[in-house]
Design a protein around this motif. Sequence first.
Motif, short mmCIF file in Angstrom:
data_model
loop_
_atom_site.label_atom_id
_atom_site.label_comp_id
_atom_site.label_asym_id
_atom_site.label_seq_id
_atom_site.Cartn_x
_atom_site.Cartn_y
_atom_site.Cartn_z
N LEU A 150 0.74 -1.11 -0.08
CA LEU A 150 0.03 -0.13 0.15
C LEU A 150 0.70 1.23 -0.02
N VAL A 151 2.03 1.12 0.69
CA VAL A 151 2.94 2.35 0.58
C VAL A 151 4.03 2.32 -0.49
N PHE A 152 4.59 0.82 -0.87
CA PHE A 152 5.28 0.90 -1.85
C PHE A 152 4.75 -0.19 -2.80
N PRO A 153 3.76 0.10 -3.74
CA PRO A 153 3.26 -0.81 -4.78
C PRO A 153 4.33 -1.75 -5.59
N PRO A 154 5.51 -1.34 -5.84
CA PRO A 154 6.33 -2.49 -6.68
C PRO A 154 6.57 -3.79 -5.66
N PHE A 155 6.20 -3.60 -4.55
CA PHE A 155 6.54 -4.78 -3.61
C PHE A 155 5.62 -5.79 -3.89
N ASP A 156 4.38 -5.71 -4.81
CA ASP A 156 3.62 -6.77 -5.11
C ASP A 156 4.11 -7.73 -6.11
N PHE A 157 5.30 -7.19 -6.92
CA PHE A 157 5.76 -8.13 -7.76
C PHE A 157 6.70 -9.18 -6.98
N ILE A 158 7.02 -8.90 -5.92
CA ILE A 158 7.90 -9.68 -4.98
C ILE A 158 7.03 -10.66 -4.32
N TRP A 159 6.01 -9.91 -3.63
CA TRP A 159 5.21 -10.58 -2.66
C TRP A 159 4.07 -11.46 -3.04
N ALA A 160 3.48 -11.23 -4.28
CA ALA A 160 2.34 -12.06 -4.73
C ALA A 160 2.83 -13.38 -4.76
N PRO A 161 4.02 -13.74 -5.69
CA PRO A 161 4.18 -15.17 -5.73
C PRO A 161 4.85 -15.72 -4.38
N ILE B 214 -3.70 -19.59 -4.47
CA ILE B 214 -3.92 -19.30 -5.62
C ILE B 214 -4.71 -17.75 -5.31
N ILE B 215 -5.64 -17.98 -4.24
CA ILE B 215 -6.60 -16.78 -3.96
C ILE B 215 -5.23 -15.89 -3.41
N SER B 216 -4.36 -16.13 -2.55
CA SER B 216 -3.27 -15.37 -2.01
C SER B 216 -2.74 -14.51 -3.14
N PHE B 217 -2.29 -15.14 -4.10
CA PHE B 217 -1.58 -14.55 -5.18
C PHE B 217 -2.29 -13.51 -6.08
N VAL B 218 -3.63 -13.82 -6.28
CA VAL B 218 -4.56 -12.94 -6.92
C VAL B 218 -4.82 -11.99 -6.12
N GLU B 219 -4.97 -12.05 -4.99
CA GLU B 219 -5.49 -10.91 -3.95
C GLU B 219 -4.15 -9.98 -3.79
N GLU B 220 -2.94 -10.37 -3.73
CA GLU B 220 -1.76 -9.66 -3.67
C GLU B 220 -1.48 -8.89 -5.03
N ALA B 221 -1.96 -9.73 -5.91
CA ALA B 221 -1.42 -9.08 -7.21
C ALA B 221 -2.31 -7.86 -7.93
N LEU B 222 -3.49 -7.91 -7.35
CA LEU B 222 -4.47 -6.99 -7.82
C LEU B 222 -4.45 -5.69 -6.76
N PRO B 223 -4.64 -4.65 -7.27
CA PRO B 223 -4.39 -3.40 -6.57
C PRO B 223 -5.66 -3.20 -5.61
N PHE B 224 -5.46 -2.73 -4.45
CA PHE B 224 -6.67 -2.24 -3.40
C PHE B 224 -7.10 -3.53 -2.69
N LEU B 225 -6.61 -4.79 -2.90
CA LEU B 225 -7.20 -5.93 -2.26
C LEU B 225 -6.15 -6.65 -1.07
N ASP B 226 -5.01 -5.66 -0.96
CA ASP B 226 -4.22 -5.90 -0.12
C ASP B 226 -4.57 -5.77 1.20
N VAL B 227 -5.74 -5.45 1.68
CA VAL B 227 -6.21 -5.19 3.20
C VAL B 227 -6.77 -6.40 3.54
N VAL B 228 -6.98 -7.48 2.66
CA VAL B 228 -7.79 -8.83 3.02
C VAL B 228 -6.71 -9.59 3.55
#
Length: 88
Positions: free
Chosen positions: A21-32, A52-66
Motif C-alpha cells: 500500500l505504501v510501496f506498490p512495486p513490492f507486489d511483484f515480489i510478494w504475490a508469488p 491461488i487466492i493469495s496470489f490473486v489478492e496480492e497481485a490485484l491493486p486495493f485488495l491487499d487489505v484482505v
Amino acid sequence: MNKYKILGWSILFDALGFVSLVFPPFDFIWAPLSAYLMTKLYKGKEGKIAAIISFVEEALPFLDVVPTFSLMWLYTYVLKSSTVTNKA
C-alpha cells in the motif's frame, strides 16, 4: 508446527502484505512469495486453493487489505475443526 505458531506467521505475512500500500512495486515480489508461503503453512488441496487466492489478492491493486493468511488460519483451525467435531 503448533497452530498458534502458524497464527503468528499468518499475522506477520498479512502485515507484510500491507507494505505494497505504501510501496506498490513490492507486489511483484510478494504475490508469488505469499502463494508459496501459503502452501508451506497450509497443506493439501485447501492450501493450494488458498495459495491461488493469495496470489490473486496480492497481485490485484486495493485488495491487499484482505488478511488472507489469517482467514485461512480461521478456516483451518476454527471453522473446519468445529465442522468435524459436529459431524462426530
